[in-house]
Enzyme design. Structure first.
Site, PDB file in Angstrom:
ATOM      1  N   HIS A  25       0.847  -1.194   0.000  1.00  0.00           N
ATOM      2  CA  HIS A  25       0.000   0.000   0.000  1.00  0.00           C
ATOM      3  C   HIS A  25       0.879   1.240   0.000  1.00  0.00           C
ATOM      4  CE1 HIS A  25       0.491   1.688   4.117  1.00  0.00           C
ATOM      5  NE2 HIS A  25       0.832   0.454   4.421  1.00  0.00           N
ATOM      6  N   CYS A  26       0.312   2.353  -0.506  1.00  0.00           N
ATOM      7  CA  CYS A  26       0.982   3.646  -0.427  1.00  0.00           C
ATOM      8  C   CYS A  26       0.132   4.540   0.466  1.00  0.00           C
ATOM      9  CB  CYS A  26       1.190   4.241  -1.820  1.00  0.00           C
ATOM     10  SG  CYS A  26      -0.298   4.371  -2.812  1.00  0.00           S
ATOM     11  N   THR A  27       0.160   5.842   0.244  1.00  0.00           N
ATOM     12  CA  THR A  27      -0.561   6.744   1.146  1.00  0.00           C
ATOM     13  C   THR A  27      -2.075   6.605   1.033  1.00  0.00           C
ATOM     14  OG1 THR A  27      -0.323   8.433  -0.556  1.00  0.00           O
ATOM     15  CG2 THR A  27       1.213   8.505   1.290  1.00  0.00           C
ATOM     16  N   THR A  28      -2.575   6.176  -0.101  1.00  0.00           N
ATOM     17  CA  THR A  28      -4.025   6.131  -0.291  1.00  0.00           C
ATOM     18  C   THR A  28      -4.524   4.843  -0.930  1.00  0.00           C
ATOM     19  OG1 THR A  28      -3.790   7.195  -2.461  1.00  0.00           O
ATOM     20  CG2 THR A  28      -4.176   8.639  -0.575  1.00  0.00           C
ATOM     21  N   ARG A  29      -3.637   3.997  -1.441  1.00  0.00           N
ATOM     22  CA  ARG A  29      -4.083   2.865  -2.255  1.00  0.00           C
ATOM     23  C   ARG A  29      -3.611   1.522  -1.716  1.00  0.00           C
ATOM     24  NH1 ARG A  29      -3.046   4.984  -8.460  1.00  0.00           N
ATOM     25  NH2 ARG A  29      -3.272   7.189  -8.019  1.00  0.00           N
TER      26      ARG A  29
END
Length: 614
Positions: A25-29
């Site tokens: 995951h990244c900051t939003t996904r």
């Protein structure tokens, strides 16, 4: 938000744990790597509460959630054994293009570090301000301790990348860390600092400072991931635990110092030279290009392919102008969303645009993009234009980041130094262009003539292509009484539910079968008039794995009203502990004025069930 519930729903709709090869995951996904993408129900995922967008990009199945993504990710990982998924289970990996695989590798290696990068970036920026304003002195222990905390991620970057690379390449993370640790070993660093010569078995080693390097350790871990399975075959299982690590450590550390390190260092230098050539050729044009296209890259998830440029710039030059030039683009999308918030009188749009503006200012633009600017198109383009203007100004200013950081309001101090005042002006100009341009030219509420809305729903004439006929025979209950909140809340759309008395499902319209859930309990149908219908036979019937269901049609089939679609064993479903309550939902309800269900207690197959008010 119920993170646990959302995690379970997402995991089910991507095809279950058995369909997942990898997850980061990244900051939003959430970024899934799926074995069979056909098993993922994209339409249902989009309808889940708190899911902003779903897309397939760069070899990944990406689900945009927003700032709560870390909690949802944690719930999924706690409920599964995804860390133990084997590489050979990736059935379609070899079919992906080199470009998609490269983006996937880069994002998988760097995204786990994003939270830590954001934290140290903010701390380093605050320290820079504190020193500049005389609030703290560099010689003090307080500064030295906080500086060590802020700089440790960057200094020990090879060790952190060894962990994430090992996870991506499915190899031993502890051996990978040992290799990275050797690159940073104090005795070798001292030899390098003193300019002394060193050899290995008579071969000269060209030492360099690997403390901030990126490429050498990634190459080393990748090569080790290919060698380790071969080495495992050499040793009997009784001694493999000891001798495989011995062989890998004794060979990979010298190979890294002899080959991969120098090669990676050369690549890093040439990458820095190439970037400098483009930037110094015309900072104005470079800034405009970066500012305009950055959010377009974010949409497709391709921006991670450029992250190594920013990290490499810091490693090579100690400063990074690339991150500075893209920062106005992030604020510009927040500005466009602000323009929509100021202009709209639509309560729903205002409720989305307000929080999305705030998130965008903090550097998280996906809620703004997918919830507002891209949805209405013009605000997104105006935001890109604002980003281009701001990026061009930043390019001319010479502003640069002093540390790895996620661009946003809280990390602005990271850019403190040369060109900082013009950098701030560029951000303000970008926001103003986007906000004012959107307010004046980029958005207006859809016009609604209240006079044409009748006082009674029954006054709407029945139009043949706006009628959904009952696909089942049974008792009718309001959607609000369905025991599953996803349906009862209306989050997926308006409709009605039926408790069937006969295990036969018929087509409610003339149209096309757009989806069949892998466990054969749910169907997506699009009518010839464009009405999107979801029929979900029973509650929790996904756990039956297709047992008690017999499907008569295939995805993509053209169907006619009254055609038999499937049969199901009502008693078998009940005996398995599942409810047979079947929602019939219009998933694109928002496109219509109203969705009206019959008020009868019972219904027969082919009777009018739902009327769509256009």
């Amino acid at each position: 938000m119920d993170h646990s519930k959302l995690a379970k729903e997402i995991l089910t709709l991507v095809g279950g744990e058995q369909n997942v090869t990898a997850l980061v995951h990244c900051t939003t996904r959430l970024r899934f790597k799926l074995k069979n993408r056909e098993k993922a129900n994209k339409a249902m995922l989009k309808k889940l509460p708190n899911v902003i967008q779903v897309m397939e990009m760069a070899g990944q199945f990406q689900i945009v959630i927003g700032p709560d993504v870390n909690e949802v990710y944690r719930e999924i990982m706690m409920a599964t054994n995804l860390d133990d998924v084997k590489e050979e289970e990736a059935q379609d990996e070899d079919k992906e293009s080199f470009f998609n695989r490269a983006i996937d590798v880069i994002s998988s290696i760097f995204t786990p570090l994003l939270g830590a990068m954001a934290g140290v970036g903010i701390l380093k920026g605050l320290l820079i301000l504190a020193v500049d304003f005389g609030w703290i002195v560099k010689e003090e222990g307080t500064y030295q301790i906080l500086h060590a905390a802020a700089d440790s991620l960057f200094y020990f970057m090879p060790i952190l990348l060894a962990i994430t690379s090992a996870r991506k390449f499915r190899t031993d993370p502890y051996i990978s860390v040992v290799i990275a640790g050797a690159l940073l070993y104090p005795d070798l660093i001292e030899i390098y600092n003193e300019g002394l010569d060193i050899t290995f078995l008579g071969l000269p080693i060209f030492l360099t400072n690997y403390s901030t390097s990126v490429i050498p350790i990634i190459i080393a871990v990748y090569v080790m991931s290919k060698i380790q399975p071969i080495i495992n075959k050499w040793f009997h299982s009784s001694i493999r635990t000891f001798f495989t690590p011995l062989f890998l450590i004794a060979t990979m550390v010298p190979l890294t110092l002899l080959v991969f390190g120098p090669f990676g260092t050369i690549v890093s230098k040439w990458l820095g030279i190439g970037y400098s050539f483009l930037y110094e050729g015309s900072p104005f044009i470079a800034g405009a290009i970066v500012g305009f296209f950055w959010q377009i890259l974010v949409i497709f998830g391709l921006h991670w392919g450029l992250v190594p440029i920013a990290v490499n710039n810091l490693s090579q030059f100690g400063l990074d102008t690339f991150a500075a030039m893209l920062t106005p683009a992030i604020f510009a999308q927040a500005g466009s969303t602000l323009g929509v918030w100021l202009k709209t009188r639509n309560k729903q749009v205002k409720a989305i645009s307000g929080p999305a503006t705030f998130a965008g200012v903090l550097g998280i633009t996906e809620p703004a993009i997918y919830g507002i600017t891209l949805r209405f198109k013009k605000p997104f383009i105006i935001g890109c234009i604002g980003g281009a203007v701001g990026g061009a100004i930043v390019g001319v200013s010479g502003a640069a980041a002093n540390s790895v950081a996620v661009p946003g309001l809280t990390t602005l101090p990271v850019y403190f130094g040369q060109g900082f005042p013009l950098f701030i002006i560029a951000i303000i100009i970008a926001v103003c262009i986007a906000a004012i341009g959107t307010f004046l030219f980029g958005y207006r509420d859809e016009e609604e003539d209240d006079e044409i809305v009748p006082s009674s729903k029954a006054e709407h004439p029945a139009i043949e292509d706006s009628i959904i006929y009952s696909p089942l025979a049974g008792a009718v209950i309001p959607l609000e009484q369905v025991e599953d909140e996803v349906f009862s809340s209306g989050a997926i759309g308006g409709g009605v539910a039926i408790i069937p008395t006969e295990g036969k499902l018929f087509s409610p319209v003339n149209g096309v079968v757009t989806s069949i859930f892998p466990s054969n309990h749910a169907f997506g149908i699009t009518s010839d008039a464009g009405i999107e219908i979801l029929i979900h036979i029973g509650m929790n019937t996904v756990q039956l794995g297709g047992k008690d269901f017999d499907v008569q049609i295939n995805k993509g089939d053209k169907i006619t009203k009254g055609q038999l679609l499937a049969t199901f064993d009502i008693m078998g479903i009940v005996h398995a502990g599942c409810s047979i309550t079947t929602p019939i939902v219009i998933t694109n309800s928002m496109e219509y004025l109203d969705v009206i269900s019959i008020e009868a207690e019972n219904v027969e197959v082919g009777e009018r069930l739902i009327t769509i008010v256009k």
